[in-house]
Design an enzyme around this catalytic site. Structure first.
Site, short mmCIF file in Angstrom:
data_model
loop_
_atom_site.label_atom_id
_atom_site.label_comp_id
_atom_site.label_asym_id
_atom_site.label_seq_id
_atom_site.Cartn_x
_atom_site.Cartn_y
_atom_site.Cartn_z
N TYR A 1 1.89 6.43 11.47
CA TYR A 1 2.04 5.13 12.11
C TYR A 1 3.03 4.19 11.42
CZ TYR A 1 -1.65 4.38 8.62
OH TYR A 1 -2.37 4.36 7.47
N HIS B 1 -3.91 5.05 3.72
CA HIS B 1 -5.12 4.22 3.56
C HIS B 1 -6.07 4.88 2.58
CE1 HIS B 1 -8.61 1.77 4.42
NE2 HIS B 1 -9.30 2.87 4.67
N ARG C 1 0.88 -1.16 0.00
CA ARG C 1 0.00 0.00 0.00
C ARG C 1 0.92 1.21 0.00
NH1 ARG C 1 -3.35 1.34 5.20
NH2 ARG C 1 -1.75 2.95 5.39
C1 LIG Z 1 -17.47 -3.70 8.51
C2 LIG Z 1 -16.51 -2.58 8.38
N1 LIG Z 1 -15.81 -2.20 9.45
C3 LIG Z 1 -14.94 -1.18 9.37
C4 LIG Z 1 -14.75 -0.50 8.21
C5 LIG Z 1 -13.78 0.68 8.13
N2 LIG Z 1 -12.64 0.33 7.31
C6 LIG Z 1 -12.58 0.60 6.01
S1 LIG Z 1 -11.23 -0.02 5.29
C7 LIG Z 1 -10.66 -0.66 6.72
C8 LIG Z 1 -9.38 -1.41 6.77
C9 LIG Z 1 -9.36 -2.53 5.79
O1 LIG Z 1 -8.11 -3.13 5.81
P1 LIG Z 1 -7.74 -4.30 4.83
O2 LIG Z 1 -8.81 -5.32 4.84
O3 LIG Z 1 -6.38 -4.75 5.16
O4 LIG Z 1 -7.81 -3.64 3.40
P2 LIG Z 1 -6.88 -2.50 2.83
O5 LIG Z 1 -7.61 -1.22 3.04
O6 LIG Z 1 -5.58 -2.56 3.53
O7 LIG Z 1 -6.74 -2.84 1.40
C10 LIG Z 1 -11.53 -0.37 7.76
C11 LIG Z 1 -11.33 -0.75 9.16
C12 LIG Z 1 -15.51 -0.92 7.11
N3 LIG Z 1 -15.40 -0.33 5.93
N4 LIG Z 1 -16.37 -1.96 7.22
#
Ligand SMILES: Cc1ncc(C[n+]2csc(CCOP(=O)(O)OP(=O)(O)O)c2C)c(N)n1
Ligand SMILES: Cc1ncc(C[n+]2csc(CCOP(=O)(O)OP(=O)(O)O)c2C)c(N)n1
Ligand SMILES: [Mg+2]
Ligand SMILES: [Mg+2]
Lengths: 328, 327, 328, 327
Positions: free
Chosen positions: A258, A249, A245
């Protein structure tokens, strides 16, 4: 692996690279639009483009279905979405095929290209994808389904419920986890207690594999095998694709808070697009000059798409109350 | 016409629709095989339609809902059964985030034409988790329809409409009515609209709006009181969205309204009915809007005396109607 | 394995057997009470008693916590609940320690014995148990937590979310799956695509083991090891315990509808209580006469408990509106 | 007294309670470490209290809720953060089946003294899943408290009460208020009751009951209209159970009531307020019970014009108050 180990022709490899590069350059454009206030949000797949293109190329886009997640821009473009389509989504335009301006940017969907739109709520697409795949199985269509999520999102119950069902029914589908090391600010070690998430496949009676998503050929071959297995009735595969990434985010985040500067720098030195370009050069698929001319061409294409997208109309506010229920 | 129970009427609706549309599928915990559901609603279906269209799902309600959505996206009318209305809770996210928003989020490009059936309601000594009325949890989500049949006729006609609908429909079945009510219903095809309340009995003194077992109590009370008062009895039927027109018309007529639900009082779907009345026809009212409902206790207890204390009963209903009529 | 391989003393083995037998006999009493209409429901652990007693004996009941499920009668009795306690639950009495007549029969809980009550909604106890274990870890209490569910119930998202968290935090706990081959009428093959559910542990970075719950020593030793690991800070274990469901799912079900007579007969021939009795005889822990006298003694005990429980008061109906919120 | 934002007040409440009670813990997605939550509410907590009491949970909301319940059972006051109110949906089952029923199902032997914090509300271009008001889903479950602070003072005092409470509390924080309102609040310890609505402004002509951003609009409208009408403004604060007494008193006083929520209209928590009024003080009303709310569309769209069209705005509020006053 070498690019050529993918068994793809030179032309196909060049085509693959163009997609990788276009996705990268388009995403850079989205960040620009965000910075100047023309779009209010961006969440990007930078660092995953090579893996995503390799993944998506293993499918038949006119019949297979894709249920992506928000970082899958490169993959949905391989599936058929255009730069303009994506720009219209970021700008919330009426003709945005993903949601007609209703969902946030990067929430890809496209009826014309078999891309089922997802919600921001993570991992809900996994169970939905099992329904898509079951329909294919029952209808005898020989099509298959691909669905994606992030590694942090595998902690959701939906991940498990979907894989469990896929195992029971030997569904014609491929699940991918794009592991970029972080769920927003939360590192892998605080998300799960293993080094290889693909081992979870064993617990469901489906195939599992971890691949380096920065390696085009390795990734392509793994998905090809998975797609073949799905298409031939051998059931589902879970692939953990290791990616980066490169950005925060999202446009609401700043990863320097972080992550250490070293960590970020190291990642950038291994930028998958750069690595692919090196390979193209060393394997003599493309020359420096050809790379430069592709870049220029894509620049023009994205500029034009941006202009066109910006000129498109916004959804009229009376659209607020349409498409709620079936219209008689 | 033949005499059928509420449960048989439901089974017939599914059978007929599956015969008529190859795309219809049904699944859920213990729905397939020879068991045909813990209450037997789906008995015989696997035998007739095979285990591809009628099957047992693993024990995961979120998956059950998501599976239905995915099948719906692909053009199937999927019927998902949740074994008890209490066990729909693990599926709330799939229902709210995916099923109810599919059409709207794609401006109609994709839809989720599914039925989610589930038995609700108390009075069967089922304790906390086999007695709840969970419809209120969903009764504020545009894009979703929530309906419940309270008569044998509706059991068949309403379920057929739900299956044919292009909208996601939450279909609540009162488990106490399954075998306790029987009626003569047409043998052939008929449907009942998903979005209309139904005036079961005309009257001039008091309007009672109810559903489920409470509706049966209301009908009985109206009969008992018929020499004294003329009671209009409305089957709410569509729990969301509310059929404003029918409700308001029925209230205007008598000026006195009693809303009954066996659910706990504060927050029940009857509050939605009350709010519409209080906003639209307040000055037609000759009495406060009375809501007869269960107590605000966290769930229905098992012990007989406690369960009895929880449940609104026939006497409560009759008494409330009388009080309102005499108000 | 031989009973003696458990390393338990003869007295301990006899004690274990008494618990097994008492649970079996008590459950038979509950069915009787159900049939004559004194209780409206029963869901029973017949076929799992040997495994459950072996499991529960591996814990320290005065400090470890148990979050059971509805078939765990034998286990909760080892943890400290009496026959009368359980009978009061079945009869919905005010002094029922599980719920004071509020929950259905067989929904065990007991403040005095560290047994946290569960809901009928399956597998919700798994995440709750992680909270209990985390508290123990943080408070440095050296106590550990055990939680149980059925094999069909492992398809719930909560199963996965809890195990994932246990893996991240190396929680001091043991998860058990009591695999009796059926989820109501649904056989294993329609529930999950693997033969051994304990392999799922690998996907969470915790220990995993499948045990034959009809084998007392094997089961006891596996739980002993798991409990030791938990107590010593080595993290969690997932144990799949193979058991039988000798009865229908519950008093509302009839398993002859969906299981063959042969299948049921074969299971009854391998009734774990009978097998244990054979072992006790052949290993000369108990004689036929001793077995008979234990049975008689337990009969008397259960008769007395039944009488006592029946005489207890029902909850007064004004109890309906108590214990809803904190009372000032 | 010092000037604090709504967000700072929340942070202070947690900090003070964690200093004062070692059993208090807080966790959720991105809550720990240096990030301290996606909105920064928990910033600095991990540093002060260590990563045992303040930590990132994996991305599973059902686990987050269940974990809190288990900690609660063991005597900890666990504070669970759900990153957005939209993402509480996967935890509905744990909240409804476990947290809200723990005390009742054991007749008080076991309790679940937890706080579940979550940011809700729209107007931040968050689209479908970062804009919803999901409180209505829970606003019918006895055993649970749902509260929301709509002022800086309450942000601190109400959260402190929630943390100290022995009941499960769903604590909704309006994400638009985090940084948009500031106020002088006491530096020392104070609490605000969890079960009381709050009359922020006395008035005689119209009673407005609201919460969140809508309450801010109501206060502003009352100010704008002050030379023409005298408006009573009530902060609902406890969304479940409703503080009947305060609500009814405020309605009786003016005889005209406007209920405002930014949530979609049919099924909103304001219906619960309306139903209480219509049952208890109907004859004190001089006008229908007006509810100003969002449209019944499945969720809040992203495009600026659509989002604007969805949201109740200042002008809508002022206009509705005027209309009611002139009724
Ligand atoms: C059910 C739910 N909980 C919390 C969130 C908030 N949220 C959006 S993206 C994310 C992190 C996702 O991380 P990952 O699965 O590793 O995917 P990445 O963004 O790193 O590709 C969070 C906590 C959400 N979208 N849906
Ligand atoms: C969430 C939820 N869904 C459905 C049910 C209904 N139900 C009760 S027990 C059961 C089967 C459980 O099977 P298994 O986990 O194998 O446990 P067993 O009863 O065989 O011990 C089902 C479906 C439930 N209690 N909770
Ligand atoms: Mg990630
Ligand atoms: Mg089982």
């Amino acid at each position: 692996m070498k690019l050529k180990d993918s068994q793809l022709t030179k032309d196909e490899l060049i085509q693959a690279y163009r997609m990788v590069k276009e996705a990268r350059m388009l995403d850079e454009r989205l960040w620009q639009l965000n910075r100047i206030g023309k779009s209010t949000f961006n969440i990007s797949g930078q660092g995953a483009e090579v893996g995503q293109v390799a993944m998506a190329l293993a499918f038949e886009h006119d019949k297979d279905y894709f249920l992506p997640y928000y970082r899958d821009m490169a993959a949905v473009m391989v599936w058929g979405m255009s730069a303009k389509d994506i720009l219209m989504g970021s700008l919330g335009k009426a003709d945005d095929p993903s949601s007609h301006g209703r969902q946030m940017p990067n929430h890809y969907g496209d009826r014309a290209h078999n891309i089922v739109p997802f919600s921001s709520t993570v991992t809900t697409q996994y169970p939905v994808a099992t329904g898509v795949a079951l329909a294919m199985q029952i209808d005898g269509s020989k099509a298959i389904a691909l669905t994606a999520t992030g590694e942090g999102s595998t902690a959701e119950g939906d991940f498990h419920e979907a894989l469990n069902f896929a195992g029971v029914q030997k569904l014609p589908m491929v699940f991918v986890i794009e592991n970029n090391g972080y769920a927003i600010s939360t590192p892998n070690a605080e998300e799960f207690g293993v080094k290889d998430l693909s081992v979870r496949a064993t617990g469901y009676g489906i195939f599992g594999k971890q691949v380096n998503g920065r390696d085009f050929a390795e990734t392509y071959l793994a998905f090809k095998e998975a797609a073949d297995n799905a298409r031939n009735g051998n059931g589902s595969t879970l692939i953990e694709m290791l990616v980066d990434r490169l950005t925060a985010h999202s446009s609401d985040d700043d990863q320097r808070v972080y992550r250490t500067p070293d960590d970020i720098a190291e990642m950038k030195e291994n930028d998958c697009v750069m690595l692919m370009e090196k390979q193209l050069l060393s394997e003599k698929v493309l020359s420096e000059a050809e790379l430069a001319s592709i870049k220029k061409e894509l620049e023009a294409k994205i500029n034009q798409a941006t202009e066109e997208a910006e000129e498109m109309p916004n959804p009229a506010s009376d659209q607020l109350m349409t498409h709620i229920y079936e219209e008689e | 016409m033949s005499e059928k129970s509420y449960l048989e009427a439901l089974n017939l609706a599914i059978t007929e629709e599956m015969r008529h549309d190859e795309g219809v599928m049904i699944f859920g915990e213990d729905v397939g095989g020879v068991k045909g559901g813990v209450f037997g609603v789906t008995k015989g279906l696997a035998e007739e339609f095979g285990d591809k269209r009628v099957f047992n799902s693993p024990l995961g309600e979120s998956e059950i809902a998501g599976l239905a959505v995915g099948l719906g996206v692909m053009g199937h009318h999927a019927i998902a059964e949740f074994q008890f209305a209490d066990y729909i809770l693990p599926a709330v996210n799939q229902i709210m985030s995916e099923a109810t928003k599919m059409r709207y989020k794609s401006a109609g490009d994709w839809i989720s034409p599914i039925v989610m059936r589930t038995p609700y309601g108390g009075g069967v000594r089922g304790g906390f988790y086999h007695s709840q009325s969970t419809e209120k949890i969903f009764a504020g989500q545009p894009g979703l329809r929530i309906v419940t049949p309270s008569t044998v006729y509706d059991a068949k006609g309403l379920l057929k409409s739900a299956i044919r609908s292009e909208d996601p429909v939450l279909f609540y079945e009162h488990k106490k009515l399954y075998r306790s009510i029987k009626d003569d219903i047409p043998d052939d095809d008929y449907t009942v609209p998903l979005d209309k309340a139904n005036i079961l009995k005309q009257g001039d003194d008091v309007t009672v709006i109810a559903y489920g077992v409470m509706l049966q109590f209301a009908l009985k009370a109206a009969e008992e009181l018929k020499d004294e008062f003329s009671v209009e009895v409305v089957d709410l039927r569509s729990l969301y969205p509310i059929d404003k027109e029918t409700v308001l018309e029925a209230v205007r007529k008598t000026g006195k309204v009693l809303l009954i639900t066996e659910d706990t009082k504060e927050g029940s779907v009857m509050n939605n009915v009350s709010a519409i009345i209080a906003e639209e026809v307040l000055f037609d009212l000759d009495a406060p809007i009375k809501i007869l409902a269960g107590p605000d206790s966290p769930s229905m207890p098992y012990a007989k005396d406690l369960e009895d204390a929880f449940l609104v009963n026939q006497a409560d209903v009759t008494k409330s109607i009388r009080e309102l009529a005499e108000f």
